[in-house]
Design a protein around this motif. Structure first.
Motif, PDB file in Angstrom:
ATOM      1  N   VAL A   1       0.841  -1.193   0.000  1.00  0.00           N
ATOM      2  CA  VAL A   1       0.000   0.000   0.000  1.00  0.00           C
ATOM      3  C   VAL A   1       0.876   1.242   0.000  1.00  0.00           C
ATOM      4  O   VAL A   1       1.976   1.248   0.535  1.00  0.00           O
ATOM      5  N   ILE A   2       0.370   2.288  -0.636  1.00  0.00           N
ATOM      6  CA  ILE A   2       1.129   3.521  -0.808  1.00  0.00           C
ATOM      7  C   ILE A   2       0.327   4.669  -0.215  1.00  0.00           C
ATOM      8  O   ILE A   2      -0.863   4.811  -0.483  1.00  0.00           O
ATOM      9  N   ASP A   3       1.000   5.491   0.582  1.00  0.00           N
ATOM     10  CA  ASP A   3       0.431   6.754   1.043  1.00  0.00           C
ATOM     11  C   ASP A   3       0.953   7.832   0.100  1.00  0.00           C
ATOM     12  O   ASP A   3       2.161   7.968  -0.088  1.00  0.00           O
ATOM     13  N   VAL A   4       0.043   8.574  -0.508  1.00  0.00           N
ATOM     14  CA  VAL A   4       0.391   9.572  -1.515  1.00  0.00           C
ATOM     15  C   VAL A   4      -0.021  10.951  -1.023  1.00  0.00           C
ATOM     16  O   VAL A   4      -1.162  11.150  -0.611  1.00  0.00           O
ATOM     17  N   ALA A   5       0.916  11.897  -1.070  1.00  0.00           N
ATOM     18  CA  ALA A   5       0.612  13.312  -0.840  1.00  0.00           C
ATOM     19  C   ALA A   5       1.129  14.049  -2.078  1.00  0.00           C
ATOM     20  O   ALA A   5       2.336  14.120  -2.309  1.00  0.00           O
ATOM     21  N   ASN A   6       0.211  14.561  -2.876  1.00  0.00           N
ATOM     22  CA  ASN A   6       0.545  15.140  -4.171  1.00  0.00           C
ATOM     23  C   ASN A   6       0.504  16.667  -4.110  1.00  0.00           C
ATOM     24  O   ASN A   6      -0.553  17.267  -4.232  1.00  0.00           O
ATOM     25  N   PHE A   7       1.670  17.275  -3.945  1.00  0.00           N
ATOM     26  CA  PHE A   7       1.788  18.731  -3.920  1.00  0.00           C
ATOM     27  C   PHE A   7       2.456  19.218  -5.203  1.00  0.00           C
ATOM     28  O   PHE A   7       3.334  20.066  -5.190  1.00  0.00           O
ATOM     29  N   THR A   8       2.056  18.620  -6.338  1.00  0.00           N
ATOM     30  CA  THR A   8       2.573  19.027  -7.636  1.00  0.00           C
ATOM     31  C   THR A   8       1.463  19.753  -8.391  1.00  0.00           C
ATOM     32  O   THR A   8       0.349  19.884  -7.893  1.00  0.00           O
ATOM     33  N   GLN A   9       1.764  20.179  -9.609  1.00  0.00           N
ATOM     34  CA  GLN A   9       0.774  20.870 -10.428  1.00  0.00           C
ATOM     35  C   GLN A   9      -0.047  19.909 -11.284  1.00  0.00           C
ATOM     36  O   GLN A   9      -0.889  20.345 -12.065  1.00  0.00           O
TER      37      GLN A   9
ATOM     38  N   ALA B   1      -3.932  10.618  -0.504  1.00  0.00           N
ATOM     39  CA  ALA B   1      -4.639   9.340  -0.472  1.00  0.00           C
ATOM     40  C   ALA B   1      -3.793   8.383   0.370  1.00  0.00           C
ATOM     41  O   ALA B   1      -2.574   8.329   0.213  1.00  0.00           O
ATOM     42  N   PHE B   2      -4.445   7.662   1.248  1.00  0.00           N
ATOM     43  CA  PHE B   2      -3.725   6.778   2.157  1.00  0.00           C
ATOM     44  C   PHE B   2      -4.145   5.337   1.936  1.00  0.00           C
ATOM     45  O   PHE B   2      -5.309   5.045   1.676  1.00  0.00           O
ATOM     46  N   GLY B   3      -3.170   4.430   2.025  1.00  0.00           N
ATOM     47  CA  GLY B   3      -3.451   3.009   1.903  1.00  0.00           C
ATOM     48  C   GLY B   3      -3.881   2.571   0.520  1.00  0.00           C
ATOM     49  O   GLY B   3      -4.679   1.652   0.374  1.00  0.00           O
ATOM     50  N   VAL B   4      -3.333   3.217  -0.504  1.00  0.00           N
ATOM     51  CA  VAL B   4      -3.692   2.881  -1.883  1.00  0.00           C
ATOM     52  C   VAL B   4      -2.887   1.650  -2.313  1.00  0.00           C
ATOM     53  O   VAL B   4      -1.661   1.661  -2.229  1.00  0.00           O
ATOM     54  N   PRO B   5      -3.537   0.584  -2.768  1.00  0.00           N
ATOM     55  CA  PRO B   5      -2.779  -0.574  -3.235  1.00  0.00           C
ATOM     56  C   PRO B   5      -2.052  -0.241  -4.531  1.00  0.00           C
ATOM     57  O   PRO B   5      -2.621   0.388  -5.420  1.00  0.00           O
ATOM     58  N   GLY B   6      -0.776  -0.619  -4.619  1.00  0.00           N
ATOM     59  CA  GLY B   6      -0.037  -0.355  -5.846  1.00  0.00           C
ATOM     60  C   GLY B   6       1.440  -0.637  -5.713  1.00  0.00           C
ATOM     61  O   GLY B   6       1.960  -0.879  -4.628  1.00  0.00           O
ATOM     62  N   ARG B   7       2.113  -0.595  -6.891  1.00  0.00           N
ATOM     63  CA  ARG B   7       3.548  -0.859  -6.958  1.00  0.00           C
ATOM     64  C   ARG B   7       4.314   0.243  -7.663  1.00  0.00           C
ATOM     65  O   ARG B   7       5.534   0.276  -7.608  1.00  0.00           O
TER      66      ARG B   7
END
Length: 122
Positions: A54-62, A87-93
């Motif tokens: 699982v991936i925790d994503v914080a997207n502070f891009t444009q 987004a927290f706990g996103v399944p992915g690689r």
């Protein structure tokens, strides 16, 4: 003879430029992307996550980013994270940076255009 040389030179230049341009649809995204707490400054293209799951994503891009089930931004898209969102706990690689912004917060005509944008670090 001069005209043939000019045409051949233009063709050589055009084919060199075509080979030098990136083939990915994604472009560099200005800002910071955090994946499981690791910062990527101005991310570009596909980023493979070292520890799958699982991936925790914080997207502070444009731009938006997409999370994929495969290791090279292949397989199924498990989540698209708009710019300025988390987004927290996103399944992915793997994660593709520089995805065009369509219908994400802050875009004109977006249903969430009145939603405040996140800023800073996670």
């Amino acid at each position: 003879m001069h005209r043939i040389t000019t045409v051949l030179g233009a063709l050589a230049l055009a084919s060199t430029l075509a080979l030098a341009l990136p083939t990915s649809a994604a472009t560099a995204s200005v800002g910071n992307l955090f994946l499981n707490g690791v910062r990527f400054e101005n991310p570009d293209g596909c980023i493979t996550v070292p520890v799958p799951g699982v991936i925790d994503v914080a997207n502070f891009t444009q731009s938006a980013v997409r999370v994929y089930s495969g290791t090279h931004c292949d397989g199924d898209v498990t989540r698209e994270v708009p710019r300025g969102d988390r987004a927290f706990g996103v399944p992915g690689r793997s994660v593709e940076a520089g995805v065009p912004n369509t219908g994400d917060p802050g875009c004109d005509g977006s249903p969430w255009s009145d939603r405040p944008q996140l800023s800073g670090t996670p």
